[in-house]
Design an enzyme around this catalytic site. Structure first.
Site, PDB file in Angstrom:
ATOM      1  N   GLU A 134     102.056 110.456 -57.347  1.00 35.82           N
ATOM      2  CA  GLU A 134     100.959 110.567 -58.403  1.00 35.82           C
ATOM      3  C   GLU A 134      99.767 110.833 -57.461  1.00 35.82           C
ATOM      4  O   GLU A 134      99.193 110.124 -56.622  1.00 35.82           O
ATOM      5  CB  GLU A 134     100.919 109.273 -59.073  1.00 35.82           C
ATOM      6  CG  GLU A 134     102.028 109.171 -59.911  1.00 35.82           C
ATOM      7  CD  GLU A 134     102.299 110.016 -60.992  1.00 35.82           C
ATOM      8  OE1 GLU A 134     101.208 110.752 -61.476  1.00 35.82           O
ATOM      9  OE2 GLU A 134     103.296 110.170 -61.316  1.00 35.82           O
ATOM     10  N   CYS A 190      91.740 106.733 -60.221  1.00 35.88           N
ATOM     11  CA  CYS A 190      92.290 108.193 -60.279  1.00 35.88           C
ATOM     12  C   CYS A 190      91.905 108.491 -61.865  1.00 35.88           C
ATOM     13  O   CYS A 190      91.961 109.877 -62.057  1.00 35.88           O
ATOM     14  CB  CYS A 190      93.635 108.275 -60.086  1.00 35.88           C
ATOM     15  SG  CYS A 190      94.700 106.912 -60.748  1.00 35.88           S
TER      16      CYS A 190
HETATM   17  P1  NAD Z   1      94.655 109.863 -49.448  1.00 38.56           P
HETATM   18  O1  NAD Z   1      95.440 111.028 -49.943  1.00 38.56           O
HETATM   19  O2  NAD Z   1      93.557 110.011 -48.580  1.00 38.56           O
HETATM   20  O3  NAD Z   1      95.687 108.553 -48.608  1.00 38.56           O
HETATM   21  C1  NAD Z   1      96.655 108.305 -49.460  1.00 38.56           C
HETATM   22  C2  NAD Z   1      97.798 107.572 -48.212  1.00 38.56           C
HETATM   23  O4  NAD Z   1      98.253 108.741 -47.778  1.00 38.56           O
HETATM   24  C3  NAD Z   1      97.153 106.647 -47.375  1.00 38.56           C
HETATM   25  O5  NAD Z   1      97.976 105.725 -46.947  1.00 38.56           O
HETATM   26  C4  NAD Z   1      97.006 107.652 -46.089  1.00 38.56           C
HETATM   27  O6  NAD Z   1      96.960 106.913 -44.811  1.00 38.56           O
HETATM   28  C5  NAD Z   1      98.389 108.612 -46.176  1.00 38.56           C
HETATM   29  N1  NAD Z   1      98.191 109.664 -45.487  1.00 38.56           N
HETATM   30  C6  NAD Z   1      97.325 110.605 -45.277  1.00 38.56           C
HETATM   31  N2  NAD Z   1      97.784 111.542 -44.420  1.00 38.56           N
HETATM   32  C7  NAD Z   1      99.193 111.324 -44.389  1.00 38.56           C
HETATM   33  C8  NAD Z   1     100.075 112.325 -43.653  1.00 38.56           C
HETATM   34  N3  NAD Z   1     100.036 113.389 -43.114  1.00 38.56           N
HETATM   35  N4  NAD Z   1     101.482 111.806 -44.156  1.00 38.56           N
HETATM   36  C9  NAD Z   1     101.643 110.626 -44.715  1.00 38.56           C
HETATM   37  N5  NAD Z   1     100.466 109.949 -45.226  1.00 38.56           N
HETATM   38  C10 NAD Z   1      99.367 110.377 -44.953  1.00 38.56           C
HETATM   39  O7  NAD Z   1      94.072 108.941 -50.555  1.00 38.56           O
HETATM   40  P2  NAD Z   1      92.962 107.564 -50.781  1.00 38.56           P
HETATM   41  O8  NAD Z   1      91.682 108.311 -50.419  1.00 38.56           O
HETATM   42  O9  NAD Z   1      93.531 106.668 -50.292  1.00 38.56           O
HETATM   43  O10 NAD Z   1      93.158 107.580 -52.609  1.00 38.56           O
HETATM   44  C11 NAD Z   1      92.354 108.282 -53.358  1.00 38.56           C
HETATM   45  C12 NAD Z   1      93.357 109.387 -54.042  1.00 38.56           C
HETATM   46  O11 NAD Z   1      94.409 108.947 -54.573  1.00 38.56           O
HETATM   47  C13 NAD Z   1      92.553 110.162 -55.073  1.00 38.56           C
HETATM   48  O12 NAD Z   1      92.629 111.675 -54.857  1.00 38.56           O
HETATM   49  C14 NAD Z   1      92.840 109.591 -56.445  1.00 38.56           C
HETATM   50  O13 NAD Z   1      93.022 110.584 -57.438  1.00 38.56           O
HETATM   51  C15 NAD Z   1      94.418 109.373 -55.984  1.00 38.56           C
HETATM   52  N6  NAD Z   1      94.964 108.445 -56.742  1.00 38.56           N
HETATM   53  C16 NAD Z   1      95.981 108.702 -57.727  1.00 38.56           C
HETATM   54  C17 NAD Z   1      96.380 107.948 -58.327  1.00 38.56           C
HETATM   55  C18 NAD Z   1      97.565 108.296 -59.435  1.00 38.56           C
HETATM   56  O14 NAD Z   1      98.164 107.607 -60.332  1.00 38.56           O
HETATM   57  N7  NAD Z   1      97.618 109.533 -59.922  1.00 38.56           N
HETATM   58  C19 NAD Z   1      96.202 106.474 -58.515  1.00 38.56           C
HETATM   59  C20 NAD Z   1      95.417 106.209 -57.435  1.00 38.56           C
HETATM   60  C21 NAD Z   1      94.999 106.894 -56.666  1.00 38.56           C
END
Ligand code: NAD
Length: 544
Positions: free
Chosen positions: A294, A328
């Site tokens: 998501e 989100c």
């Molecule tokens: P992010 O993508 O920066 O990080 C999410 C996770 O991915 C973190 O744990 C991060 O450390 C990890 N990550 C980063 N690079 C990685 C890699 N190469 N391999 C594996 N893991 C990696 O997101 P964020 O800033 O924590 O959250 C905000 C984002 O999340 C926004 O885009 C928001 O829309 C989205 N979000 C979506 C939903 C939904 O249900 N659609 C819900 C909550 C947040």
């Protein structure tokens, strides 16, 4: 064989406490915040039930008071990833065979612990770590987590009861709902404590073993969630807690042949990168990994000229600025007919001006800080851009200050360009952009809503004219996975509005529903014949 003979009690949503003055929950929460603030903690990695300390440390700070250190956490690297996979695969042998009622009992017990005494710790840690106000922490960290746990056990029971429709005389057909053969990689975002809990608990409930990598800016509250898993009796190795940099942890996990699934929530770019890595490694895996993600959103509101203007103004304020727009599902682009704008503008701006922002410990604050310096810099760059733009005007907010905490005023941008950058890109902060359209262009504006952004997470339509509402609902069928009529586009509740979006917003597997759980099982069909044939020939072969 998993079956559904035991009856999980039918859940109801956890009541949301008010935290109004004089309530016991208000006093308990305030006191727990003080206790947590007065200590600096050291958060270990947890692998196979063992605490691991690498000495490669990250800091945990309060976003609204960034000089205040809550503690430090140990980061996992390649060696710890390897250890975690080994521990998970060891645990898989018994956990994948454990009767599902026993697994459900563990997670239902965790819900009960949260209800009895865990609630204020998980809420207080979320307030301190992610800068949520008391209400936002309550609906996220404790209530939604309790709901995820209780409802998922109920959905698992429904799933396990799905069996073939028919078994003719002399045979018995059945389905065995096996866990995946391998481990699941759960990767969680900073913004919801309960999402981290659910990305982990949902596959584990279905008999899978999990490696959990929380966002670095949410390790503090995730650590308290991990403590709850342990207290509830999740066996060692079933959930392994491996905080660390995504770039270090991710690729090492993703290339392992035992990777059976990814349960991700976060940004679209990170998810797409993970999917590519899986693609590059596709011939190395034992089975095709299930990929559930998501991701981002550019959530919309389209108002018809028949809208209830008072209610629309409130929906815009709550939708865009609750939790500083870092949901989100937060409202981010709005399409308003010109003929209702003068009245709406007055009512909307009056509410925005009444918003108080500051430390969440002062309960009169509706808004608090954004998560960290990098989010602050990226959000304020959009605001600075709007200040300089010829096709955009800031009509509320626009100021920001990161001296003590990462504070950004609720900012409203008015534009006459429907493709202005803040109408298209996810900002993930307290910035709402409004585009005014001629009411005669209602149909064309629906097309604009549908085609302006690559995302399709949430959206809402406002109007009292049912024909118009129906038209919007139809025209925007694929523009949002969660669609609201005369409501703000955020605030989905487990058991009521299963959550998720498609297009660039994710795989739309609907967190908090049976449809999500089905991704964490792989079925075996068993046909048992009681009286098998003893002659190879068929009647049609008889020519006599
Ligand atoms: P992010 O993508 O920066 O990080 C999410 C996770 O991915 C973190 O744990 C991060 O450390 C990890 N990550 C980063 N690079 C990685 C890699 N190469 N391999 C594996 N893991 C990696 O997101 P964020 O800033 O924590 O959250 C905000 C984002 O999340 C926004 O885009 C928001 O829309 C989205 N979000 C979506 C939903 C939904 O249900 N659609 C819900 C909550 C947040």
């Amino acid at each position: 064989m998993q079956n559904a003979k035991a009856m999980v009690p039918k859940p109801v949503n956890e009541p949301v406490l008010s935290y109004a003055p004089g309530t016991p929950e208000r006093a308990a929460l305030k006191s727990r915040i003080q206790e947590l603030k007065s200590q600096e903690i050291e958060v270990p990695i947890i692998i196979g039930g063992q605490e691991i300390k690498t000495g490669d440390m990250g800091e945990m700070r309060i976003p609204h008071d960034h000089n205040h250190l809550l503690g430090r956490f140990h980061k996992a690297g390649e060696k710890e990833v390897k250890m975690a996979i080994e521990a998970a695969m060891d645990a898989w042998s018994s956990w994948s065979k454990m009767p599902w009622e026993s697994r459900a009992a563990i997670f239902n017990k965790m819900a009960s612990i949260l209800q009895r005494h865990g609630e204020q710790t998980i809420n207080a840690s979320t307030i301190l770590c992610q800068s949520k106000n008391a209400y936002q922490a309550e609906i996220d960290a404790s209530c939604e987590m309790i709901d995820f746990l209780n409802f998922n056990s109920w959905y698992a029971q429904q799933l396990y009861s799905q069996q073939p429709t028919y078994s003719p005389d002399g045979m018995w057909n059945r389905l065995e709902h096996r866990p995946l053969e391998g481990f699941v990689f759960a990767v969680s975002p900073f913004n919801f404590t309960s999402i981290g809990g659910n990305l982990t608990a949902a596959p584990a409930l279905m008999g899978n073993v999990v490696l959990w990598k929380p966002a670095s800016s949410a390790v503090y509250s995730s650590h308290f969630m991990m403590n709850l898993f342990r207290e509830a009796g999740v066996p060692n190795g079933v959930i392994n807690f491996i905080p660390g940099s995504g770039r270090d942890v991710g690729p090492n996990v993703l290339k392992d042949p035992n990777l059976a699934g990814i349960h991700f929530t976060g940004s679209t770019a990170v998810f797409q990168g993970m999917w590519k890595t899986v693609g590059e490694n596709i011939s190395n895996y034992k089975s095709y990994p299930r990929i559930v993600g998501e991701t981002g959103g550019k959530d919309f509101c389209i108002a018809h000229e028949s809208s209830d203007v008072d209610a629309l103004a409130t929906a815009m304020v709550r939708g865009a600025f609750e939790y500083q727009g870092q949901k989100c599902s937060a409202l981010s682009r709005t399409y308003i007919p010109k003929n209702i704008w003068p009245e709406l503008k007055e009512k909307y701006l009056a509410q925005v001006k009444a918003i108080k922002m500051g430390d969440p410990e002062d309960f009169s604050n509706f808004m608090n800080a954004v998560i960290d310096q990098s989010a602050f810099d990226s959000i304020t760059a959009y605001i600075d851009g709007a200040k300089k733009a010829t096709d955009a005007e800031i009509i509320s907010g626009g100021n920001y200050d990161d001296a003590k905490g990462y504070f950004i005023e609720p900012t409203t941008i008015l534009t006459d360009n429907p493709k202005y950058i803040t109408m298209c890109e996810e900002i993930f902060g307290p910035v709402l952009t409004i585009y005014l359209y001629d009411p005669k262009d209602w149909k064309a504006t629906l097309d604009l809503v549908d085609t302006t952004s690559p995302y399709a997470l949430t959206g809402c339509v406002w109007g009292q004219d049912r024909e118009a509402v129906n038209e919007a609902s139809q025209r925007l069928t694929h523009a949002a996975g969660n669609f609201y009529i005369n409501d703000k586009p955020s605030g989905a509740v487990v058991g009521q509005q299963p959550f998720g979006g498609s297009r660039a917003s994710g795989t739309n597997d609907k967190a908090g529903s049976m449809f999500n759980l089905v991704r964490w099982i792989t079925m075996r069909t068993i046909k048992e014949t009681f009286d098998p044939p003893k002659d190879f020939s068929y009647p049609f072969m008889d020519e006599t």
